[in-house]
Motif scaffolding. Structure first.
Motif, short mmCIF file in Angstrom:
data_model
loop_
_atom_site.label_atom_id
_atom_site.label_comp_id
_atom_site.label_asym_id
_atom_site.label_seq_id
_atom_site.Cartn_x
_atom_site.Cartn_y
_atom_site.Cartn_z
N THR A 1 0.82 -1.22 0.00
CA THR A 1 0.00 0.00 0.00
C THR A 1 0.85 1.27 0.00
N ARG A 2 2.18 1.11 0.00
CA ARG A 2 3.08 2.29 -0.12
C ARG A 2 3.74 2.17 -1.48
N THR A 3 3.27 2.97 -2.41
CA THR A 3 3.60 2.74 -3.82
C THR A 3 4.85 3.52 -4.24
N PRO A 4 5.47 3.11 -5.37
CA PRO A 4 6.73 3.74 -5.81
C PRO A 4 6.60 5.23 -6.12
N ILE A 5 5.37 5.73 -6.30
CA ILE A 5 5.21 7.15 -6.59
C ILE A 5 5.68 7.98 -5.38
N GLY A 6 5.70 7.37 -4.18
CA GLY A 6 6.16 8.10 -2.99
C GLY A 6 7.53 8.71 -3.20
N PRO A 7 8.59 7.87 -3.33
CA PRO A 7 9.92 8.41 -3.57
C PRO A 7 10.04 9.20 -4.87
N ALA A 8 9.30 8.78 -5.91
CA ALA A 8 9.39 9.47 -7.20
C ALA A 8 8.86 10.90 -7.09
N ALA A 9 7.70 11.06 -6.46
CA ALA A 9 7.10 12.39 -6.33
C ALA A 9 7.92 13.26 -5.38
N ALA A 10 8.42 12.66 -4.30
CA ALA A 10 9.22 13.43 -3.34
C ALA A 10 10.44 14.04 -4.04
N ARG A 11 11.09 13.25 -4.91
CA ARG A 11 12.25 13.74 -5.64
C ARG A 11 11.84 14.85 -6.62
N ALA A 12 10.71 14.67 -7.28
CA ALA A 12 10.25 15.66 -8.25
C ALA A 12 9.95 17.00 -7.57
N PHE A 13 9.24 16.94 -6.46
CA PHE A 13 8.91 18.18 -5.73
C PHE A 13 10.18 18.86 -5.22
N ALA A 14 11.10 18.06 -4.65
CA ALA A 14 12.33 18.63 -4.11
C ALA A 14 13.14 19.31 -5.23
N MET A 15 13.18 18.65 -6.40
CA MET A 15 13.95 19.20 -7.52
C MET A 15 13.37 20.54 -7.98
N TYR B 1 -1.98 9.39 -13.33
CA TYR B 1 -2.18 8.16 -14.10
C TYR B 1 -3.30 7.33 -13.46
N ASP B 2 -4.28 6.95 -14.25
CA ASP B 2 -5.50 6.36 -13.69
C ASP B 2 -5.95 5.12 -14.45
N CYS B 3 -5.14 4.09 -14.44
CA CYS B 3 -5.59 2.83 -15.03
C CYS B 3 -6.76 2.26 -14.23
N TYR B 4 -6.78 2.53 -12.94
CA TYR B 4 -7.85 2.10 -12.03
C TYR B 4 -8.09 3.24 -11.05
N THR B 5 -9.27 3.26 -10.43
CA THR B 5 -9.52 4.27 -9.39
C THR B 5 -8.53 4.12 -8.23
N ILE B 6 -8.17 2.88 -7.90
CA ILE B 6 -7.26 2.68 -6.76
C ILE B 6 -5.89 3.27 -7.04
N THR B 7 -5.48 3.30 -8.32
CA THR B 7 -4.19 3.91 -8.68
C THR B 7 -4.21 5.39 -8.32
N VAL B 8 -5.33 6.05 -8.62
CA VAL B 8 -5.46 7.48 -8.32
C VAL B 8 -5.41 7.70 -6.81
N LEU B 9 -6.18 6.89 -6.09
CA LEU B 9 -6.25 7.07 -4.64
C LEU B 9 -4.87 6.95 -4.00
N LEU B 10 -4.14 5.89 -4.38
CA LEU B 10 -2.83 5.68 -3.76
C LEU B 10 -1.83 6.74 -4.20
N THR B 11 -1.97 7.24 -5.44
CA THR B 11 -1.07 8.30 -5.89
C THR B 11 -1.34 9.59 -5.13
N LEU B 12 -2.63 9.90 -4.93
CA LEU B 12 -2.98 11.11 -4.16
C LEU B 12 -2.33 11.05 -2.77
N GLU B 13 -2.38 9.87 -2.16
CA GLU B 13 -1.80 9.72 -0.82
C GLU B 13 -0.27 9.74 -0.85
#
Lengths: 403, 313
Positions: free
Chosen positions: A273-287, A301-313
């Motif tokens: 439930t802790r997806t790879p977008i975590g470190p990816a987004a953190a790096r993008a924002f910091a940059m 990216y929204d292949c599924y609703t759950i993808t959106v939810l976990l990315t938002l978080e």
């Protein structure tokens, strides 16, 4: 470390999503040339301005190796930077930052990033059953020695639906689950599609009740929470400040990016439930020196609703474990307080293979350029874009800022 | 079970795992350098990259990390498992495994429940898959001696309501959108398909050459002829609940509609159901149209739709 933010998206083109059965059949090389010409026309640039090429390797119809050379030769293009990206639904985001990095390194001035995704014509000796065979195991390898062929496929673990469903079920057990909030993601995005004549589901309103009454595919995912595969294709031009100065659109500068992957099957994730977008987004924002609250819009990216939810978080827009409450409390439409997937998202725009993710990149650029028509945001200078490949396997983030 | 399901092909690296399953044992690799347990099998430790790894037998007990129940099969060949109980199990050693649950009802499954291994011999050659079930469950091994015996028991015969062919109102009352319950099940195996190929002359490789069909066919193996599945209706006893009486002759007048919407892989089990679609008076007598649907067990899409026209004279 990172980008200075000099390179910008200055032009884009994409085919209107269409059903595979009715879409024109074109060779991928032909699509590449067509999309490139359209993106150049959009940018107001000439073919001679392009000196970099980023293209998909997998699923390229006319070749499985040496794709950039074949494409450059076909286009009549001479480049100083050629790259293949193989990141599934994260390919588009991965292409854009690689192009930006190459430009900032001084390798090239303007890069064509292109993803053909219409079907090619069948040759006289070609057996159409290759399609069915290729579809049978989706993105899974059946090669001898491929771990998934040995340990996943015999149990029926294949395709994307059950993987995302199991992530959602794990999330539900850890944090709780609100089907209505998940339906709202699909419904708000449909509202956006109603303002986008190019969307597959333009003119087809949707209610939360309809989402929840739609067929259950794999608990808890309903069919209307899953993207529809369509034919399409997309291209963007990423340019240096010198070339961007000649272009006619307001450019979208790439000021931050991140990418992360560690597995193919999320079963092997440290925490599903802790997806790879975590470190990816953190790096993008910091940059970019920005935070989630600084974004005027998010194209997630929204292949599924759950993808959106976990990315938002995990990208930091909503607190971990509270995404469903957060979704209920925000209006995700283009008129709302958190404009998200303003083109309809792939759920309502359609998913054209790995070009589907480019729809999110192009929507961010279109909003920044002020060319989004009926759904144009009043203020759109800074946009977050995410890409997701496989089953939350490879994820990437971009921060785009108006020039 | 369908013979077209993908099967594991052990490698030199993974053989101790699969050989262990055949013998009812779960073997896992453990790193001698850092103590990390490893799954799936590799030459190295995926934590510290040491190549000093060793096979050990473990108890196989663990916890259900997550699961889903499929309402559409992930591949048509898995239709006999519907709903597939797809699961990720975390063994007590810490590794996670993609698997399926057996011997558990839908409402008995909970994330976090304790589970134990089931060594499921899926082919007569001994190929064994690692599935899991509840600690208090016992799962009987499959039988390979008689496929018909493995099929579901036949439903108790529904008492037949007799309707005279002249009772038009009673016949019209049979027309319904609702299907009957399911018939008995039968297995469509390669031997049956081969026999039909010989009989009909349709020996196209997609039906008769398992090797070529596996490598080149779109379905990962051979499939039954549509026409074969259509005529197998005679072996499927559909519980219609009525019989028409009082006619002097009854003929199978053919079909108004015949469709083969989805394939029947060799080895699949099929069953059928039906509904009365139409009853009409015609010049020569009374015509009853029976829509017969034959499905692979568990599949939502029918493999045969046959609007069978029966003429009572």
């Amino acid at each position: 470390m990172g980008l200075k933010g000099n390179a910008a998206i200055v032009g884009a083109a994409q085919y209107r999503p269409e059903k595979y059965t009715t879409a024109p059949r074109m060779f991928h090389l032909e699509q590449v040339a067509d999309l490139a010409a359209q993106a150049l026309a959009d940018a107001g640039l000439k073919a001679t301005d392009i000196d970099g090429l980023v293209i998909n390797g997998p699923q390229f119809h006319e070749a499985s190796v040496f794709v950039p050379a074949m494409a450059a030769e076909y286009l009549g293009l001479s480049v100083n930077f050629a790259e293949v990206v193989d990141l599934g639904g994260c390919t588009s985001v991965g292409m854009v930052w690689r192009a930006a990095a190459a430009i900032e390194l001084g390798l090239c001035q303007a890069v064509l990033c292109v993803l053909p995704a219409r079907m090619a014509p069948f040759g006289p000796d070609e057996d159409p059953s290759w399609m069915a065979r290729a579809m049978r195991f989706g993105g899974h390898s059946t090669a001898f020695g491929a771990p998934e062929a040995e340990f996943d496929l015999p149990y029926g673990h294949m395709g994307q639906n059950t993987g995302y469903a199991m992530i959602a079920q794990r999330y539900a057990a850890q944090y709780g689950y609100d089907p209505l909030a998940m339906a709202k993601i699909a419904v708000d995005q449909r509202t956006n599609a109603l303002a986008n004549p190019d969307a597959m589901f333009f003119g087809k309103p949707l209610t939360a009740d309809e989402v929840l009454a739609s067929k259950m595919v794999a608990d808890p995912l309903h069919v209307l929470e899953i993207v529809m595969p369509v034919a399409g294709g997309a291209a963007v031009i990423v340019a240096s400040p010198e070339v961007a100065a000649k272009a006619r659109n307001r450019g979208a500068r790439i000021t931050g990016f991140g990418e992360h992957l560690a597995f193919k099957s999320p079963t092997y994730a440290a925490d599903m439930t802790r997806t790879p977008i975590g470190p990816a987004a953190a790096r993008a924002f910091a940059m970019a020196g920005l935070k989630p609250a600084d974004m005027d819009a998010a194209q997630i990216y929204d292949c599924y609703t759950i993808t959106v939810l976990l990315t938002l978080e995990d990208a930091g827009f909503a607190p971990k474990g509270e995404g469903m409450r957060w979704v209920r409390e925000h209006d995700l439409t283009w008129r709302g307080d958190f404009p998200m997937n303003t083109h309809g998202g792939q759920l309502s725009f359609g998913q054209s293979g790995s070009a589907g993710g480019m729809s999110q990149v192009i929507e961010a650029f279109t909003q920044i350029a002020g060319k989004a028509g009926d759904r144009q945001l009043k203020r759109c200078d800074t946009v977050f874009v995410s890409g997701t490949g496989g089953v939350m396997s490879e994820q990437g983030a971009l921060i785009l800022q108006g020039a | 079970m369908s013979t077209n399901k993908p099967m594991p092909v052990p490698t030199e690296i993974s053989a101790p795992f699969w050989d262990g399953l055949k013998a009812g044992r779960l073997n896992l690799q453990r790193c001698n350098s850092c103590g990390h347990w490893i799954f799936f099998p590799r030459r190295h430790c995926d934590k510290c990259w040491s190549h000093d790894v060793e096979w050990r037998e473990v108890a196989g007990t663990g916890t259900l990390y997550t699961y889903t129940l499929t309402r559409i099969p992930t591949l048509p060949d898995f239709a006999d498992e519907m709903p597939q109980k797809m699961a990720v199990v975390e063994l007590d050693e810490g590794v996670r495994i993609n698997t399926t649950l057996v011997g558990l009802d839908e409402d008995e499954i909970r994330v976090g429940m304790r589970v134990k291994p089931v060594f499921d011999k899926v082919k007569p050659d001994g190929t064994t898959l690692l599935r899991f079930t509840g600690l208090d469950k016992t799962v009987a091994p499959r039988r390979f001696d008689d496929p018909e015996a493995a099929a579901a028991p036949e439903e108790a015969a529904v008492p037949l309501r007799q309707i005279p062919v002249g009772d038009e109102a009673a016949l019209q009352a049979l027309v319904s959108d609702e299907f009957t319950s399911w018939s008995n099940q039968i297995v469509v195996d390669q031997a049956l398909i081969d026999e039909f190929a010989r009989l009909s002359g349709d020996d196209y490789w997609i039906h008769t050459d398992p090797e070529k069909a596996r490598k080149q066919g779109p379905f990962g193996g051979t499939i039954a002829h549509g026409a074969l599945v259509q005529v197998l209706q005679s072996r499927l006893k559909i519980p219609l609940g009525f019989e028409v009486i009082g006619f002097s002759n009854m003929v199978n007048y053919g079909s108004d509609r015949l469709r083969f919407p989805s394939p029947v892989p060799a080895g699949a089990r099929i069953h059928a159901r039906a509904r009365v679609k139409r009853v009409e008076k015609v010049r020569s007598g009374t015509q009853l149209t029976l829509e017969v649907n034959i499905h692979v067990v568990g599949a939502e899409r029918p493999s045969v739709i046959n609007d069978l026209v029966i003429l009572y004279m």
